[in-house]
Design a protein around this motif. Structure first.
Motif, PDB file in Angstrom:
ATOM      1  N   ARG A  34       0.830  -1.194   0.000  1.00  0.00           N
ATOM      2  CA  ARG A  34       0.000   0.000   0.000  1.00  0.00           C
ATOM      3  C   ARG A  34       0.873   1.255   0.000  1.00  0.00           C
ATOM      4  NH1 ARG A  34      -5.002  -1.068   4.258  1.00  0.00           N
ATOM      5  NH2 ARG A  34      -5.806  -2.962   3.279  1.00  0.00           N
ATOM      6  N   GLY A  35       2.149   1.080   0.238  1.00  0.00           N
ATOM      7  CA  GLY A  35       3.063   2.211   0.311  1.00  0.00           C
ATOM      8  C   GLY A  35       3.747   2.490  -1.014  1.00  0.00           C
ATOM      9  N   GLU A  36       4.755   3.327  -0.942  1.00  0.00           N
ATOM     10  CA  GLU A  36       5.542   3.654  -2.123  1.00  0.00           C
ATOM     11  C   GLU A  36       6.601   2.573  -2.349  1.00  0.00           C
ATOM     12  OE1 GLU A  36       5.021   6.164  -4.205  1.00  0.00           O
ATOM     13  OE2 GLU A  36       3.261   6.739  -3.018  1.00  0.00           O
ATOM     14  N   LEU A  37       6.796   2.211  -3.594  1.00  0.00           N
ATOM     15  CA  LEU A  37       7.777   1.165  -3.898  1.00  0.00           C
ATOM     16  C   LEU A  37       9.179   1.576  -3.484  1.00  0.00           C
ATOM     17  CD1 LEU A  37       6.651  -0.267  -7.355  1.00  0.00           C
ATOM     18  CD2 LEU A  37       6.031  -1.005  -5.053  1.00  0.00           C
ATOM     19  N   ALA A  61      21.166 -10.717  -5.681  1.00  0.00           N
ATOM     20  CA  ALA A  61      19.905 -10.049  -5.382  1.00  0.00           C
ATOM     21  C   ALA A  61      20.159  -8.693  -4.756  1.00  0.00           C
ATOM     22  CB  ALA A  61      19.048 -10.909  -4.448  1.00  0.00           C
ATOM     23  N   THR A  62      19.094  -7.935  -4.677  1.00  0.00           N
ATOM     24  CA  THR A  62      19.072  -6.666  -3.971  1.00  0.00           C
ATOM     25  C   THR A  62      17.789  -6.611  -3.159  1.00  0.00           C
ATOM     26  OG1 THR A  62      19.032  -4.250  -4.237  1.00  0.00           O
ATOM     27  CG2 THR A  62      17.974  -5.547  -5.951  1.00  0.00           C
ATOM     28  N   GLY A  63      17.717  -5.677  -2.244  1.00  0.00           N
ATOM     29  CA  GLY A  63      16.516  -5.583  -1.421  1.00  0.00           C
ATOM     30  C   GLY A  63      15.507  -4.584  -1.929  1.00  0.00           C
ATOM     31  N   LEU A  64      15.718  -4.052  -3.133  1.00  0.00           N
ATOM     32  CA  LEU A  64      14.832  -3.032  -3.670  1.00  0.00           C
ATOM     33  C   LEU A  64      13.715  -3.649  -4.501  1.00  0.00           C
ATOM     34  CD1 LEU A  64      17.377  -0.285  -4.819  1.00  0.00           C
ATOM     35  CD2 LEU A  64      16.283  -0.596  -2.588  1.00  0.00           C
ATOM     36  N   ALA A  65      12.531  -3.074  -4.375  1.00  0.00           N
ATOM     37  CA  ALA A  65      11.394  -3.520  -5.172  1.00  0.00           C
ATOM     38  C   ALA A  65      11.394  -2.800  -6.507  1.00  0.00           C
ATOM     39  CB  ALA A  65      10.092  -3.222  -4.427  1.00  0.00           C
ATOM     40  N   VAL A  66      10.898  -3.482  -7.520  1.00  0.00           N
ATOM     41  CA  VAL A  66      10.847  -2.932  -8.877  1.00  0.00           C
ATOM     42  C   VAL A  66       9.407  -2.891  -9.357  1.00  0.00           C
ATOM     43  CG1 VAL A  66      11.590  -3.241 -11.272  1.00  0.00           C
ATOM     44  CG2 VAL A  66      13.153  -3.801  -9.409  1.00  0.00           C
ATOM     45  N   TYR A 140      -3.419  -0.671  -4.071  1.00  0.00           N
ATOM     46  CA  TYR A 140      -2.142  -1.359  -3.948  1.00  0.00           C
ATOM     47  C   TYR A 140      -1.251  -1.090  -5.156  1.00  0.00           C
ATOM     48  CZ  TYR A 140      -4.474  -4.150  -0.335  1.00  0.00           C
ATOM     49  OH  TYR A 140      -5.148  -4.559   0.774  1.00  0.00           O
ATOM     50  N   GLN A 141       0.021  -1.303  -4.941  1.00  0.00           N
ATOM     51  CA  GLN A 141       0.969  -1.363  -6.041  1.00  0.00           C
ATOM     52  C   GLN A 141       1.597  -2.755  -6.046  1.00  0.00           C
ATOM     53  OE1 GLN A 141       3.459   2.124  -7.275  1.00  0.00           O
ATOM     54  NE2 GLN A 141       3.174   2.715  -5.142  1.00  0.00           N
ATOM     55  N   MET A 142       1.624  -3.369  -7.203  1.00  0.00           N
ATOM     56  CA  MET A 142       2.328  -4.641  -7.324  1.00  0.00           C
ATOM     57  C   MET A 142       3.812  -4.371  -7.568  1.00  0.00           C
ATOM     58  SD  MET A 142      -0.147  -7.232  -9.395  1.00  0.00           S
ATOM     59  CE  MET A 142      -1.828  -7.508  -8.851  1.00  0.00           C
ATOM     60  N   PHE A 143       4.623  -5.307  -7.131  1.00  0.00           N
ATOM     61  CA  PHE A 143       6.066  -5.152  -7.323  1.00  0.00           C
ATOM     62  C   PHE A 143       6.704  -6.518  -7.511  1.00  0.00           C
ATOM     63  CE2 PHE A 143       5.502  -5.639  -2.730  1.00  0.00           C
ATOM     64  CZ  PHE A 143       6.480  -6.583  -2.410  1.00  0.00           C
ATOM     65  N   ILE A 144       7.928  -6.495  -8.022  1.00  0.00           N
ATOM     66  CA  ILE A 144       8.732  -7.701  -8.091  1.00  0.00           C
ATOM     67  C   ILE A 144      10.035  -7.469  -7.330  1.00  0.00           C
ATOM     68  CG2 ILE A 144       7.771  -8.476 -10.292  1.00  0.00           C
ATOM     69  CD1 ILE A 144      10.390  -7.525 -11.628  1.00  0.00           C
ATOM     70  N   LEU A 145      10.556  -8.535  -6.771  1.00  0.00           N
ATOM     71  CA  LEU A 145      11.886  -8.542  -6.165  1.00  0.00           C
ATOM     72  C   LEU A 145      12.734  -9.487  -7.014  1.00  0.00           C
ATOM     73  CD1 LEU A 145      10.871  -8.906  -2.397  1.00  0.00           C
ATOM     74  CD2 LEU A 145      11.784  -6.848  -3.477  1.00  0.00           C
ATOM     75  N   PRO A 146      13.523  -8.957  -7.938  1.00  0.00           N
ATOM     76  CA  PRO A 146      14.279  -9.812  -8.867  1.00  0.00           C
ATOM     77  C   PRO A 146      15.494 -10.448  -8.201  1.00  0.00           C
ATOM     78  CG  PRO A 146      14.796  -7.513  -9.270  1.00  0.00           C
ATOM     79  CD  PRO A 146      13.736  -7.522  -8.204  1.00  0.00           C
ATOM     80  N   PHE A 147      15.804 -11.669  -8.613  1.00  0.00           N
ATOM     81  CA  PHE A 147      17.024 -12.326  -8.134  1.00  0.00           C
ATOM     82  C   PHE A 147      17.483 -13.353  -9.161  1.00  0.00           C
ATOM     83  CE2 PHE A 147      13.421 -14.704  -6.448  1.00  0.00           C
ATOM     84  CZ  PHE A 147      13.780 -16.036  -6.563  1.00  0.00           C
ATOM     85  N   LYS A 163       4.229 -11.902   4.941  1.00  0.00           N
ATOM     86  CA  LYS A 163       3.881 -10.517   5.232  1.00  0.00           C
ATOM     87  C   LYS A 163       4.988  -9.835   6.027  1.00  0.00           C
ATOM     88  CE  LYS A 163      -1.189 -10.399   5.456  1.00  0.00           C
ATOM     89  NZ  LYS A 163      -2.350 -10.138   6.341  1.00  0.00           N
ATOM     90  N   ALA A 164       5.182  -8.548   5.741  1.00  0.00           N
ATOM     91  CA  ALA A 164       6.069  -7.749   6.574  1.00  0.00           C
ATOM     92  C   ALA A 164       5.435  -7.625   7.960  1.00  0.00           C
ATOM     93  CB  ALA A 164       6.265  -6.370   5.953  1.00  0.00           C
ATOM     94  N   PRO A 165       6.237  -7.556   9.027  1.00  0.00           N
ATOM     95  CA  PRO A 165       5.693  -7.460  10.380  1.00  0.00           C
ATOM     96  C   PRO A 165       4.711  -6.310  10.566  1.00  0.00           C
ATOM     97  CG  PRO A 165       8.035  -7.935  10.473  1.00  0.00           C
ATOM     98  CD  PRO A 165       7.712  -7.661   9.038  1.00  0.00           C
ATOM     99  N   ASP A 166       4.948  -5.205   9.854  1.00  0.00           N
ATOM    100  CA  ASP A 166       4.050  -4.055   9.991  1.00  0.00           C
ATOM    101  C   ASP A 166       2.890  -4.091   9.000  1.00  0.00           C
ATOM    102  OD1 ASP A 166       5.323  -3.527   7.613  1.00  0.00           O
ATOM    103  OD2 ASP A 166       6.146  -1.593   8.239  1.00  0.00           O
ATOM    104  N   GLY A 167       2.810  -5.174   8.220  1.00  0.00           N
ATOM    105  CA  GLY A 167       1.715  -5.327   7.270  1.00  0.00           C
ATOM    106  C   GLY A 167       1.808  -4.448   6.045  1.00  0.00           C
ATOM    107  N   SER A 168       2.963  -3.796   5.847  1.00  0.00           N
ATOM    108  CA  SER A 168       3.103  -2.838   4.745  1.00  0.00           C
ATOM    109  C   SER A 168       3.236  -3.497   3.383  1.00  0.00           C
ATOM    110  CB  SER A 168       4.313  -1.937   4.988  1.00  0.00           C
ATOM    111  OG  SER A 168       5.510  -2.722   5.055  1.00  0.00           O
ATOM    112  N   MET A 169       3.616  -4.771   3.360  1.00  0.00           N
ATOM    113  CA  MET A 169       3.795  -5.476   2.088  1.00  0.00           C
ATOM    114  C   MET A 169       3.564  -6.964   2.293  1.00  0.00           C
ATOM    115  SD  MET A 169       7.976  -5.495   1.723  1.00  0.00           S
ATOM    116  CE  MET A 169       8.062  -7.014   0.777  1.00  0.00           C
TER     117      MET A 169
END
Length: 206
Positions: A34-37, A61-66, A140-147, A163-169
């Motif tokens: 629901r947040g910004e990528l 890999a990286t920890g950034l969403a695309v 929502y925004q969909m995203f991918i985490l490439p690896f 799920k992220a602990p804070d429910g953000s993703m």
């Protein structure tokens, strides 16, 4: 952009410093937020933990969403992807560790300062494909985490979403990115949208 044929492939280099990428398979986790990528920035422990759950110990890999719309980007006549770009930066700066990671099953994690400039925000998808696959999900925004993983890696399925602990993703599954048929990624996004609408109705925002 001039309309392009919807049938296209991603060229994998066969010579030079990028040739070794042929030994690595391209995958991605698929999720929503629901947040910004740009606010998604997983650390090594988080990425490694997620990949360990599907049987992956050696990876790039990286920890950034695309944003999926930028999973294919085009510069003049060249098509680039996050997978090619991640491999390229390692091949340019630390090529020796790629073979070590491949042979000795070690992880290669690109920190934020290496990764931010890798994912161009210029879409290279043919417009005909983006019109064909409507994966927009209200709220929502969909995203991918490439690896990338060595081609001898045996992956196991996720048994449940994460799920992220804070429910953000939330990450739902992973898929193979087929360079001979990139459109499958867009189809995968539509499948996730359908799954949420049909089986995760508590997530639906009216």
């Amino acid at each position: 952009m001039e309309e392009q044929s919807q049938y296209f492939t991603v060229h994998i280099p066969q010579k030079g410093p990028m040739a070794g990428i042929a030994n690595w398979k391209h995958y991605y986790f698929l999720g929503i937020t629901r947040g910004e990528l740009d606010s998604i920035n997983l650390n090594f422990q988080q990425v490694s933990g997620l990949l360990n759950m599907i049987g992956v110990n050696s990876f790039i890999a990286t920890g950034l969403a695309v944003d999926p719309i930028y999973a294919i980007n085009r510069t003049q006549e060249t098509i680039a992807t996050p997978w090619l770009n991640m491999y390229a930066v390692l091949a340019h700066y630390q090529s020796d560790i790629i073979n070590v990671a491949y042979q000795e099953k070690k992880p290669l994690f690109l920190p934020e300062e290496w990764s931010r400039g890798l994912f161009s925000k210029n879409s290279g998808w043919p417009e005909s494909l983006t019109k064909k696959h409507d994966y927009q999900l209200n709220g929502y925004q969909m995203f991918i985490l490439p690896f990338l993983v060595p081609d001898h890696t045996e992956l196991v399925d996720l048994t449940q979403s994460m799920k992220a602990p804070d429910g953000s993703m939330e990450v739902f599954w992973f898929s193979y990115f087929d360079t001979t048929n990139p459109e499958r990624l867009l189809s995968d996004l539509v499948s996730l949208k359908s799954f949420i609408l049909e089986q995760r109705q508590e997530l639906i925002i009216q």
